[in-house]
Design a protein around this motif. Structure first.
Motif, mmCIF file in Angstrom:
data_model
loop_
_atom_site.group_PDB
_atom_site.id
_atom_site.type_symbol
_atom_site.label_atom_id
_atom_site.label_comp_id
_atom_site.label_asym_id
_atom_site.label_seq_id
_atom_site.Cartn_x
_atom_site.Cartn_y
_atom_site.Cartn_z
ATOM 1 N N ALA A 229 0.848 -1.147 0.006
ATOM 2 C CA ALA A 229 -0.043 -0.101 -0.091
ATOM 3 C C ALA A 229 0.912 1.095 0.028
ATOM 4 N N TYR A 230 1.958 1.294 0.888
ATOM 5 C CA TYR A 230 2.738 2.347 0.753
ATOM 6 C C TYR A 230 3.534 2.557 -0.588
ATOM 7 N N ASN A 231 3.777 1.363 -1.106
ATOM 8 C CA ASN A 231 4.209 1.793 -2.796
ATOM 9 C C ASN A 231 3.472 2.069 -3.593
ATOM 10 N N CYS A 232 2.012 1.846 -3.377
ATOM 11 C CA CYS A 232 0.840 2.426 -3.995
ATOM 12 C C CYS A 232 0.789 4.032 -3.807
ATOM 13 N N GLY A 233 1.095 4.211 -2.746
ATOM 14 C CA GLY A 233 0.878 5.858 -2.449
ATOM 15 C C GLY A 233 0.458 6.100 -1.129
ATOM 16 N N LEU A 234 -0.119 5.231 -0.276
ATOM 17 C CA LEU A 234 -0.775 5.153 0.978
ATOM 18 C C LEU A 234 0.224 5.592 1.907
ATOM 19 N N ARG A 235 -0.228 6.693 2.801
ATOM 20 C CA ARG A 235 0.909 7.230 3.694
ATOM 21 C C ARG A 235 0.451 7.205 5.147
ATOM 22 N N VAL A 236 -0.623 6.753 5.374
ATOM 23 C CA VAL A 236 -1.353 6.411 6.807
ATOM 24 C C VAL A 236 -1.643 5.045 7.084
ATOM 25 N N PHE A 237 -1.139 4.438 8.360
ATOM 26 C CA PHE A 237 -1.483 2.929 8.515
ATOM 27 C C PHE A 237 -1.958 2.815 9.757
ATOM 28 N N ASP A 238 -2.962 2.050 10.070
ATOM 29 C CA ASP A 238 -3.565 1.789 11.434
ATOM 30 C C ASP A 238 -2.648 0.560 11.994
ATOM 31 N N SER A 239 -2.445 0.272 13.220
ATOM 32 C CA SER A 239 -1.496 -0.797 13.766
ATOM 33 C C SER A 239 -2.148 -0.586 15.230
ATOM 34 N N SER A 240 -1.600 -1.619 15.903
ATOM 35 C CA SER A 240 -1.734 -2.072 17.254
ATOM 36 C C SER A 240 -0.441 -2.418 17.840
ATOM 37 N N ILE A 241 -0.251 -1.799 19.040
ATOM 38 C CA ILE A 241 0.981 -2.291 19.638
ATOM 39 C C ILE A 241 0.897 -3.892 19.973
ATOM 40 N N ILE A 287 2.600 -4.362 27.795
ATOM 41 C CA ILE A 287 1.101 -4.454 27.820
ATOM 42 C C ILE A 287 0.940 -6.011 27.623
ATOM 43 N N SER A 288 2.051 -6.783 26.807
ATOM 44 C CA SER A 288 1.803 -8.117 26.472
ATOM 45 C C SER A 288 1.809 -8.887 27.950
ATOM 46 N N GLU A 289 2.961 -8.337 28.888
ATOM 47 C CA GLU A 289 2.798 -8.931 30.249
ATOM 48 C C GLU A 289 1.637 -8.602 31.157
ATOM 49 N N ARG A 290 1.108 -7.314 30.945
ATOM 50 C CA ARG A 290 0.038 -6.952 31.834
ATOM 51 C C ARG A 290 -1.067 -7.653 31.246
ATOM 52 N N LEU A 291 -1.191 -8.177 29.895
ATOM 53 C CA LEU A 291 -2.403 -9.087 29.484
ATOM 54 C C LEU A 291 -2.348 -10.310 29.725
ATOM 55 N N SER A 292 -0.814 -10.921 30.064
ATOM 56 C CA SER A 292 -0.615 -12.300 30.121
ATOM 57 C C SER A 292 -0.784 -12.931 28.605
ATOM 58 N N ARG A 293 -0.292 -12.317 27.915
ATOM 59 C CA ARG A 293 -0.561 -12.741 26.482
ATOM 60 C C ARG A 293 0.463 -12.426 25.614
ATOM 61 N N GLU A 294 0.750 -13.352 24.537
ATOM 62 C CA GLU A 294 2.090 -13.556 24.026
ATOM 63 C C GLU A 294 1.943 -12.345 22.934
ATOM 64 N N ASN A 295 3.361 -11.653 22.882
ATOM 65 C CA ASN A 295 3.558 -10.609 22.218
ATOM 66 C C ASN A 295 3.537 -10.989 20.601
ATOM 67 N N ALA A 296 2.682 -10.275 19.931
ATOM 68 C CA ALA A 296 2.618 -10.925 18.444
ATOM 69 C C ALA A 296 3.533 -10.129 17.458
ATOM 70 N N SER A 297 4.150 -9.234 18.196
ATOM 71 C CA SER A 297 5.210 -8.514 17.263
ATOM 72 C C SER A 297 6.528 -9.374 17.091
ATOM 73 N N ARG A 298 6.678 -9.692 15.994
ATOM 74 C CA ARG A 298 7.972 -10.318 15.816
ATOM 75 C C ARG A 298 9.304 -9.405 15.955
ATOM 76 N N ALA A 299 9.253 -8.368 15.329
ATOM 77 C CA ALA A 299 10.233 -7.198 15.504
ATOM 78 C C ALA A 299 10.311 -6.926 17.120
ATOM 79 N N GLY A 300 9.205 -6.820 17.686
ATOM 80 C CA GLY A 300 9.296 -6.384 19.196
ATOM 81 C C GLY A 300 10.130 -7.378 19.928
ATOM 82 N N ILE A 301 9.607 -8.835 19.365
ATOM 83 C CA ILE A 301 10.573 -9.744 20.527
ATOM 84 C C ILE A 301 12.030 -9.715 20.171
#
Ligand code: HMG
Ligand code: MG
Length: 606
Positions: A229-241, A287-301
């Motif tokens: 989408a970026y390469n098509c020209g989009l410049r705004v992206f929604d995401s979740s931590i 937040i992953s620790e707070r929610l006792s939830r696996e962090n789904a961000s590969r870069a984050g981990i």
């Protein structure tokens, strides 16, 4: 022509999309702290919450509490920050207006099935609602963002016609949305589909400057989709931590693309996001620790490992040092539900239509669970509670008579149940009953067997005379005076009465307070030195079991000595104690502490 490496703006939707389908309630203060931390990462657009029907999205039922928090109000006053709040109707807008919200987001689906499931109306009706919201919001000086869901596929109707997306985008644009986010709600898109949809929209005179990409990551394509989408020209992206997210009305869909993953990708391409990568990683871990939830961000981990951030300090000055436990389901179906939060394990009787009467299978499972919890060194507290109006109306004696009074107990039915009470009684963990409603017969036994009790005011304990006659077989460990009083006077013990007898530590008025009361109790218990609750518990047990018996005073002296010495923390000590049955309790104590040990504290005369 677009700047080939132009900066992007990330719209963080974690506090709304990220949390909305999490079942266990996330405390308001955790939500607010998440928003505060997200802001610290450099994010300039954060979707705060949604003001929707609490029945549709129970997790965000505290939206007003979030919006009224001082931290959030002061963010609202910051210039150049966008803090949209999702609203489905005028009611939502009116509530948002009460809290000085400066921006709202309206949402429609390009497809009928999801529209009906998500907002209970057709696409046309949804657009009409959005139009009314936008008109009033703009009138009140608010900015309006728009979403179109199911851009590629609908969970009920199948694939989406691009023309349906185009119609929605045009309508949202006409009603004054400054930006329209294209939602791949199911996360089924892939770069090829992204390219052709954007080309189609552009070919139909929709400026890409108006659009944002909102990619869920069900098939692991979300980062690739954003890049395309970026390469098509989009410049705004929604995401979740940390890749939180999903919609309860899009079954099977995974979270949003992780903010950390997007930032990593863009930064490595030399594209500015304005975000601090390490702060994002820290927030994702937090937040992953707070929610006792696996962090789904590969870069984050990966970055957390590289920078040794994995064991972050849990608390900051903004968080209370012992926050309420966050429960994650261990078993979320069946007659016994189980949850875990750190060192706390919660067992929920879940047979509400039958008054949570215990079937033989439930009894066997309950015994096994309590046994396993008791052996688990990582656990400190076992909580027993129930769903529905009743706590537990006893043991089920057969299909035809589920509520038969416990007088009819046969040995066969009693014995397995007795095992549970014994296991609770002997458990080295602190056992807590959370009485959500009345208990009867075996349900009373279960409640009273626990060390600590919190109850809702309306929860009475009802005994039967026959039960008392059976008392001698020690099925229940019921406390004698209480039992006699209850049976021969009112036959139903009120909350106040139980409290005055010291059988409940707290009485609350409604189910929410019951949960809060439990959270507070667990915080208090977990604050105390690990072994002391267990020693105190043994103290209470021995006092109860050996009233007036020879040597009681000496034993209590010994226990007080143990309680007051600085570091009682040896589990094996306690195990020996627990092994001590009523007749060899003195021997057990001697084995643990030795016969000639000098006493430092005396109970006599107290
Ligand atoms: P309904 O049952 O047709 O409407 O729901 P209703 O007017 O009969 O209201 C039902 C109850 O909700 C009533 O309460 C209302 O007062 C209350 P009761 O009288 O029964 O106690 N209510 C509200 N309460 C607080 N705030 C409100 C509100 N409105 C009604 N604003 C409705 C229709 C639209 C309200 C409901 O279906 C709803 O709230 N849906 C929202 C569902 C939702 O939030 N889904 C997730 C967000 S969308 C998404 O995730 C996709 C996105 O991320 C993009 C993508 O990924 O594609 C944006
Ligand atoms: Mg979404």
């Amino acid at each position: 022509m677009k700047d080939p490496r132009g900066a992007v703006r990330i719209v963080e939707v974690g506090p709304r999309d990220g949390l909305q389908s999490i079942k266990d309630p996330v405390p308001t203060r955790v939500k607010v702290e998440l928003i505060r931390r997200l802001r610290q990462t450099g994010l300039r657009t954060i979707e705060l919450t949604s003001v929707v029907s609490p029945r549709a999205i129970p997790q965000l039922a505290d939206c007003r509490d979030v919006l009224r928090m001082e931290d959030i109000k002061s963010l609202q006053r910051e210039p150049n920050l966008r803090l949209p709040v999702l609203v489905p109707n005028i009611k939502g807008l009116d509530i948002a207006l009460q809290y000085d919200v400066k921006e709202v987001a309206v949402f429609v689906s390009a497809t009928e099935g999801f529209s009906k499931a998500n907002i209970n109306c057709t696409v046309t009706e949804g657009l009409e609602r959005a139009r009314n919201i936008a008109a009033k919001a703009i009138d009140c000086g608010l900015a309006v963002r728009g979403y179109v869901s199911c851009i590629f596929s609908d969970p009920f109707d199948g694939s989406t016609a691009p023309s349906a997306v185009l119609d929605c985008v045009r309508a949202l644009q006409e009603m004054g949305c400054y930006e329209i986010s294209l939602g791949d709600t199911l996360g089924v898109g892939c770069p090829d589909k992204v390219r052709s949809l954007l080309a189609y929209l552009e070919g139909n005179h929709i400026s890409l400057d108006l659009l944002a990409g909102h990619f869920h990551d069900t098939y692991g394509q979300a980062v690739a989709n954003a890049w395309e989408a970026y390469n098509c020209g989009l410049r705004v992206f929604d995401s979740s931590i940390s890749g939180l997210g999903g919609c309860p009305y899009a079954p099977g869909a995974k979270g949003n693309v992780a903010t950390e993953d997007l930032a990593y990708m863009f930064h490595n391409a030399g594209i500015d996001t304005g975000l601090d990568m390490l702060k994002l990683v820290e927030t994702g871990l937090w937040i992953s620790e707070r929610l006792s939830r696996e962090n789904a961000s590969r870069a984050g981990i990966a970055l957390a490992n590289t920078y040794g951030l994995v064991s972050l300090p849990r608390h900051t000055e903004h968080m209370p040092s012992n926050p309420a436990p966050l429960w994650s389901p261990v078993k979320s179906k069946g007659n016994l539900l189980t949850y875990r939060a750190g060192s706390n394990f919660k067992i929920v009787l879940n047979r509400p239509k039958r008054g949570n009467t215990l079937t033989q299978n439930m009894i066997a499972d309950l015994a096994r669970i309590i046994e396993n919890c008791s052996k688990d060194p990582s656990l400190s507290n076992i909580i027993i509670t129930a769903t529905g109006r009743f706590f537990c109306m006893g043991v089920n004696l057969g299909k035809s008579k589920p509520f038969v009074p416990q007088d009819a107990f046969s040995d066969l039915q009693v014995k397995p149940f007795t095992v549970i009470l014994e296991k609770i009684h002997r458990s080295p963990k602190t056992t807590i009953v959370c009485l959500n409603g009345p208990a009867f017969g075996g349900g009373v036994d279960l409640a009273i067997a626990c060390d600590v009790g919190i109850r809702i005011r309306s929860a009475t304990l009802i005994l039967s005379e026959a039960r008392f006659k059976q008392g001698e077989n020690a099925v229940s460990g019921l406390r004698g005076a209480f039992t006699r009083n209850t049976i021969f006077s009112t036959r139903s013990a009120t909350a106040e009465r139980l409290n005055s007898l010291g059988l409940m530590s707290e009485i609350v008025d409604d189910p929410r307070q019951l949960q809060d009361g439990l959270d507070n109790l667990l915080v208090r218990l977990n604050c105390s030195k690990s072994a002391k609750p267990r020693v105190s518990r043994e103290f209470a047990r021995l006092t109860r079991e050996h009233v007036g018996r020879e040597g009681q005073a000496a034993t209590l002296d010994e226990i007080v000595f143990q309680i007051t010495k600085p570091d009682v923390d040896r589990d094996d000590d306690m195990e020996v104690l627990h092994g001590g049955h009523s007749d060899d309790w003195k021997r057990a104590l001697k084995r643990v502490w030795g016969p000639g040990r000098q006493r430092r504290t005396s109970m006599r005369g107290l």
